[in-house]
Design an enzyme around this catalytic site. Structure first.
Site, PDB file in Angstrom:
ATOM      1  N   LYS A   1       0.847  -1.208   0.000  1.00 26.29           N
ATOM      2  CA  LYS A   1       0.000   0.000   0.000  1.00 26.29           C
ATOM      3  C   LYS A   1       0.878   1.251   0.000  1.00 26.29           C
ATOM      4  CE  LYS A   1      -0.314  -0.358   5.047  1.00 26.29           C
ATOM      5  NZ  LYS A   1      -1.086  -0.981   6.127  1.00 26.29           N
TER       6      LYS A   1
ATOM      7  N   TYR B   1      14.989  31.216   5.909  1.00 22.63           N
ATOM      8  CA  TYR B   1      13.786  31.959   6.288  1.00 22.63           C
ATOM      9  C   TYR B   1      13.774  32.312   7.769  1.00 22.63           C
ATOM     10  CZ  TYR B   1      11.593  31.043   1.771  1.00 22.63           C
ATOM     11  OH  TYR B   1      11.297  31.011   0.430  1.00 22.63           O
TER      12      TYR B   1
HETATM   13  C1  LIG Z   1      -0.343  -1.995   6.765  1.00 27.43           C
HETATM   14  C2  LIG Z   1      -0.930  -3.265   7.225  1.00 27.43           C
HETATM   15  C3  LIG Z   1      -0.134  -4.409   7.380  1.00 27.43           C
HETATM   16  C4  LIG Z   1       1.369  -4.391   7.251  1.00 27.43           C
HETATM   17  O1  LIG Z   1       1.970  -4.032   8.483  1.00 27.43           O
HETATM   18  P1  LIG Z   1       3.544  -3.976   8.654  1.00 27.43           P
HETATM   19  O2  LIG Z   1       3.722  -3.572  10.075  1.00 27.43           O
HETATM   20  O3  LIG Z   1       4.028  -2.935   7.709  1.00 27.43           O
HETATM   21  O4  LIG Z   1       4.070  -5.313   8.335  1.00 27.43           O
HETATM   22  C5  LIG Z   1      -0.773  -5.606   7.690  1.00 27.43           C
HETATM   23  N1  LIG Z   1      -2.103  -5.656   7.867  1.00 27.43           N
HETATM   24  C6  LIG Z   1      -2.895  -4.572   7.747  1.00 27.43           C
HETATM   25  C7  LIG Z   1      -4.349  -4.714   7.960  1.00 27.43           C
HETATM   26  C8  LIG Z   1      -2.335  -3.337   7.451  1.00 27.43           C
HETATM   27  O5  LIG Z   1      -3.130  -2.261   7.347  1.00 27.43           O
END
Ligand SMILES: *Cc1c(COP(=O)(O)O)cnc(C)c1O
Length: 368
Positions: A38, A264
């Site tokens: 993601k 700045y």
């Molecule tokens: C993002 C996510 C993961 C992955 O988690 P990590 O800590 O990056 O391994 C797994 N399950 C769900 C539901 C998530 O939203």
């Protein structure tokens, strides 16, 4: 390794392979692996990562939103893809691109079932999210009977998996709470198995879960940050290799007299003759203003150069008084000896946030 000529995010596919193999090596043979990609694969490069992970044998990919899954399908990736948080307005697209939705509430389940009936689907794979204590998304234990009943009457949908998410898998102080989540998930699993004429996959572990609760690997695990090379714990990090290195170059060097100011609002004032370097990376690239004013720094020829003054939109300035270097020299922002976890910690955040903030205008370069 190529030397940077602009701000680049270098992504090592061999490091990715190392991380995948390490995580897999901690699992029982038959346990499936869902690679979480993601948010542009945690800010890296989603297409090349998804391709590599599919080639390596990842059983599933996971994204947060439908559009992210569509992007992978359009790139020709045909590994099963789960969508963690699909929005009903995109159900049609989701089905068109053979993406598998996470259904987490009655409202959500009914809405998808209606779409499935309208489109005449048959045994379309969906995933059921159970709330075991995170209190973010998910059905509760007492809803299982009605879910099972709904599915047993439906020709349109089939439960591919039932899953839950741990709230604090990296935190040993919450061990008891985590074990309760796992215990509840076991109970939920039994109910589904007793109620359904087939057996879906069960999964609850994320990266830290893989390390800390291997007894709960069930049928599949979901790893995102681990593939990026971070284990949320220094003792886990040593087995992983960060895949992304954020580099830039020195645009200009200034020699300042005592009393001169930088940037700045004149936030930095030289208390001694000071040499500064201006770098072509700013908060619009993902290095937020909170890293400025000596809170954090970068590495030039292996030496630490603190960020001075306020970070600008497209640039930041560092103190290089003690570092022999010249314009055009390479600068490391994230990478040896400063992994994202270490830089993020300086402003009380986590590798996840820092990595996913790296802007799309930063050129991604895939190596190995
Ligand atoms: C993002 C996510 C993961 C992955 O988690 P990590 O800590 O990056 O391994 C797994 N399950 C769900 C539901 C998530 O939203």
């Amino acid at each position: 390794m190529p030397t940077a000529q602009e701000t680049i995010l270098e992504i090592s596919l061999s490091a990715l392979e190392h991380n995948y193999r390490h995580l897999r090596s901690r699992l029982d043979k038959q346990v499936k692996f869902m690679a979480v990609v993601k948010a542009s694969a945690y800010g890296s490069d989603v297409i090349s990562l998804a391709r590599k992970l599919s080639d390596l044998g990842a059983d599933y990919l996971a994204v947060a939103y439908t559009c992210e899954g569509v992007q992978l399908r359009k790139a020709g990736i045909d590994t099963p893809i789960m969508v963690f948080h699909p929005q009903s307005t995109h159900y049609h697209k989701l089905i068109e691109f053979s993406l598998e939705p996470n259904l987490y509430s009655s409202y959500n389940l009914k809405a998808f079932m209606e779409t499935a009936q309208n489109e005449g689907l048959r045994e379309y794979p969906v995933h059921i999210k159970m709330n075991t204590g995170m209190n973010r998304l998910g059905f509760s234990l007492d809803q299982v009977d009605s879910i099972v009943q709904l599915f047993n009457q439906s020709k349109e949908l089939k439960i591919a998996s039932v899953f839950s998410h741990l709230a604090a898998s990296e935190d040993w102080r919450e061990r008891e709470f985590t074990l309760e989540q796992i215990h509840l998930f076991h109970k939920i699993g039994i109910k589904f198995i007793q109620g359904l004429p087939y057996r879906p996959l069960f999964h609850i572990l994320n990266t830290s879960g893989i390390f800390n609760y291997p007894e709960a690997m069930f049928d599949m695990v979901r790893s995102g940050i681990g593939l990026q090379g971070y284990g949320n714990d220094p003792t886990r990090d040593i087995n992983l290799r960060p895949i992304a290195t954020l580099k830039t170059i020195i645009s200009q060097i200034h020699e300042l007299d005592t009393g001169a100011s930088v940037g700045y609002n004149r936030a930095f004032k030289a208390s001694r003759p000071t040499r500064t370097a201006t770098l072509p990376i700013g908060y619009a690239d993902g290095i937020g203003r909170e890293y400025g004013n000596q809170k954090a720094g970068v590495f030039i020829h292996g030496k630490y150069a603190p960020i001075i003054g306020n970070i600008c939109m497209d640039m930041l300035m560092v103190d290089i008084t003690e570092i022999p270097c010249k314009e055009g020299d390479e600068v490391v922002i994230i990478g040896e000896p400063q992994p994202a976890s270490k830089l993020a910690a300086k402003v009380n955040t986590i590798s996840y946030e820092l990595l996913t903030q790296i802007a799309s205008r930063v050129t991604r370069i895939i190596i190995d």
